[in-house]
Design an enzyme around this catalytic site. Sequence first.
Site, PDB file in Angstrom:
ATOM      1  N   ASP A  57       0.770  -1.240   0.000  1.00 51.91           N
ATOM      2  CA  ASP A  57       0.000   0.000   0.000  1.00 51.91           C
ATOM      3  C   ASP A  57       0.802   1.291   0.000  1.00 51.91           C
ATOM      4  O   ASP A  57       0.349   2.288  -0.549  1.00 51.91           O
ATOM      5  CB  ASP A  57      -0.938   0.022   1.210  1.00 51.91           C
ATOM      6  CG  ASP A  57      -2.096  -0.932   1.013  1.00 51.91           C
ATOM      7  OD1 ASP A  57      -2.578  -1.038  -0.115  1.00 51.91           O
ATOM      8  OD2 ASP A  57      -2.517  -1.563   1.991  1.00 51.91           O
ATOM      9  N   TYR A  69      -9.714  -0.560   4.028  1.00 49.93           N
ATOM     10  CA  TYR A  69      -9.067  -0.742   5.320  1.00 49.93           C
ATOM     11  C   TYR A  69      -8.609   0.574   5.903  1.00 49.93           C
ATOM     12  O   TYR A  69      -8.215   1.477   5.177  1.00 49.93           O
ATOM     13  CB  TYR A  69      -7.828  -1.632   5.168  1.00 49.93           C
ATOM     14  CG  TYR A  69      -7.955  -2.916   5.932  1.00 49.93           C
ATOM     15  CD1 TYR A  69      -8.603  -3.998   5.367  1.00 49.93           C
ATOM     16  CD2 TYR A  69      -7.456  -3.048   7.221  1.00 49.93           C
ATOM     17  CE1 TYR A  69      -8.738  -5.183   6.055  1.00 49.93           C
ATOM     18  CE2 TYR A  69      -7.590  -4.237   7.919  1.00 49.93           C
ATOM     19  CZ  TYR A  69      -8.229  -5.296   7.338  1.00 49.93           C
ATOM     20  OH  TYR A  69      -8.356  -6.467   8.019  1.00 49.93           O
TER      21      TYR A  69
HETATM   22 CU   LIG Z   1      -7.191  -7.743   8.019  1.00 50.80          CU
END
Ligand SMILES: [Cu+2]
Length: 716
Positions: free
Chosen positions: A359, A447
């Site tokens: 990421d 997330y």
């Molecule tokens: Cu996770």
Amino acid sequence: MEKTSFLYFSIIFFIVFFIFSSSFYPLSKPEFVGSSSRCTKLISSISETNQVHKPTPDHDHKNSTPCHPLDPLTIQEINKIRDILSLYAPFASSFPAIHSLSLDEPDKNQVLAWKKGDPLPPRKAFVVAVSNNKSHTLTVDLDSGQVTEDTVHTGSGYPTLSLDDILAAVQVTLADADFNESVINRGVALSDLQCITPSAGWYGQDEENGRVIKVQCFSNEGTPNFYMRPIEGLTVTVDLDRRKVVKISSTGRGIPVPKGTNTDYRYHAAPEKKPLNPISIEQPKGPSFSVEDGHIVKWANWEFHIKADQRAGLVISRAMVRDSETSELRSVMYKGFSSELFVPYMDLDESWYFKTYMDAGEFGLGVTALPLMPLNDCPRHSYYMDGVFVAADGEPFVQPNMICLFERYAGDISWRHSELPLTGFQIREVRPKVTLVARMAASVGNYDYIFDWEFQTDGLIRIKVGLSGMLMVKGTPHENMNQVPDQDEMTGTLVSKNVIGVVHDHFITFHLDMDIDDRANNSFVEVNLVKEENLTGKSPRKSYLKTKRRVAKTEKDAQIKFKLYDPSEFHVINPSRRSHLGNPAGYKVVPGGTAASLLDHDDPPQRRSAFTNNQIWVTPYNRTEQWAGGLFTYQSRGDDTLAVWSERNRPIENTDIVLWYTLGFHHIPCQEDFPVMPTVSSSFDLKPVNFFESNPILGAAPTFEKDLPTCKLTDS
Ligand SMILES: [Cu+2]
Ligand SMILES: *[C@@H]1O[C@H](CO)[C@@H](O)[C@H](O)[C@H]1NC(C)=O
Ligand SMILES: *[C@@H]1O[C@H](CO)[C@@H](O)[C@H](O)[C@H]1NC(C)=O
Ligand SMILES: *[C@@H]1O[C@H](CO)[C@@H](O)[C@H](O)[C@H]1NC(C)=O
Ligand SMILES: *[C@@H]1O[C@H](CO)[C@@H](O)[C@H](O)[C@H]1NC(C)=O
Ligand SMILES: *[C@@H]1O[C@H](CO)[C@@H](O)[C@H](O)[C@H]1NC(C)=O
């Protein structure tokens, strides 16, 4: 992130945000002159007048000037760099796409020699730009107005995705007639589509010949939590340079789009059965930290530089602690930041195997760190800082309130002792524990990663990562486990009807350039606990533990895998700096609940993320070795990772060294993770060992009743 990455939704959000940001934050900035035209004035959060400290309103940053060699580029500097690049001959025909533009930090020696009041070392920018499908790394000198270096990247991998890339990928997908038909066949209205752009990874020449990205879509009908409503098995591969769909795979026809019921996680005021009373910490005299010149934080015995970085997020530099004995401000760490994240999913389907995110290098942790929400993300009396970043067209933009700083008191004890009355002493000595936290929360698509750097008065630094947000889920025909024919074949947990939370890992690798007292003369020591046996004739005991110190000579000596039954401590020491008693000054890295990557070393995602092959690595300082997965992470093939650097096996004894630590999580989802995950955290510490002569907080005062006037609730 787990997943993904970015959504169309956030793109729209970002764009809207850029456009409105200047009017959203008015230009008035009366009492926080701060990092503006003069560097001598402080932004202080210590308020002598008991006034509550408000987030800085100085969001326009129009007049800010750098005050410290490590200060990030200002809006004016970024504008100037854009002008320099547009006049640069090789880019004359068209302005390149800017994928990264940040301060090219001066040499470490220059930074270390600099004192407040000195002129700043020359300001330079490091730029990654794509022109005619070629990735350039450029150095731009702001003083001379020249591009002083320009190298065309020839290795594997591409620069961090720009928002333009993400937007283009979604646009070409939505314009594709075959895709359109697949969506309609799955019963989803085009107006309900929400698309994300998972990175493609690298799995060999066939598919990834060129810069490609995947696009997957969801239904947002009736819920903002579209992540829980995947159109399973519909995956579009887009060539980013040709702006073209190259492949559509549609395998999930038998799988319904899960319903939106009970997926909305937004707050709706409703009487709670028995709500907790509101809570906050009291700071009747205001907080005890100050932020000087925009980036220098001073609190208790600590002083450090803090800044926002588009890729790494929060960066701590020049962390120094004052020795209470000598009053000397002693160096602990030159620079610390999250260098890369690796999030591999454990499912081999056509629509899943590639989900192995990196990421930081693929999307950026700073650019995805949205404004923190006062009282909920950070407590009252927090101080908020902005990031100043750069869009693909070279325009600067402000990422407001992306970092907060606050003092934390959570009812904990920093040290104590009570004496049993039978000794004749009446002793009850206790000191409350107050710490300083610097926080950022990156929302990388579904997330959320909460990063905390917590400083303690005893010299300890705790680095914590919390995971929250949405699972990346997979659609399934099954509504109940009793319908699943072979449960051993499942790649995750049924977390709701037709929804599987797929098993995955998260690894966060930190770059920790430790400088214990000095930049040179640092060594890495493994202090191993060894079991001694065969004590017959020596002792009634059959075994005991002894410490054995091993100084790492070269990089391979410091490739560490943790072992519960062969434990060690890991110290960075300065052998030339001894305590009165002759012990070397040091800091140790104290691992937290850690998970290791179990993938094959030659599995393509593991090769690209080979920096997770060990939990600790130590490299000699090298200013170009910052990104554990390589500078060009996107579709990289693992030829520029920390693992490759470390294989050179360079000497690391008594020199300037960098410690790399990976915090890991295995994540087997459970129903409680639906529809939004309660935060799961893990942390590790950097803790002084023989750094101070004795307990550095012996002199700390307890809190007395008179120190904390309580406010009374007015009659209700
Ligand atoms: Cu996770
Ligand atoms: C970039 O490469 C693609 C092929 O991968 C080509 O179609 C396109 O024209 C190129 N663009 C430029 C600006 O060279
Ligand atoms: C998608 O399909 C619908 C129905 O066939 C059609 O009306 C629409 O124009 C199509 N859109 C695109 C972008 O192809
Ligand atoms: C410390 O490091 C410097 C620079 O590498 C070196 O010149 C010096 O000899 C070292 N000191 C000791 C005591 O090893
Ligand atoms: C302990 O002693 C026995 C017998 O003297 C010997 O065979 C064995 O190798 C020793 N073990 C260790 C760990 O030294
Ligand atoms: C510094 O790192 C770069 C990239 O890994 C490498 O090419 C270079 O040789 C390194 N320099 C030294 C002195 O190790």
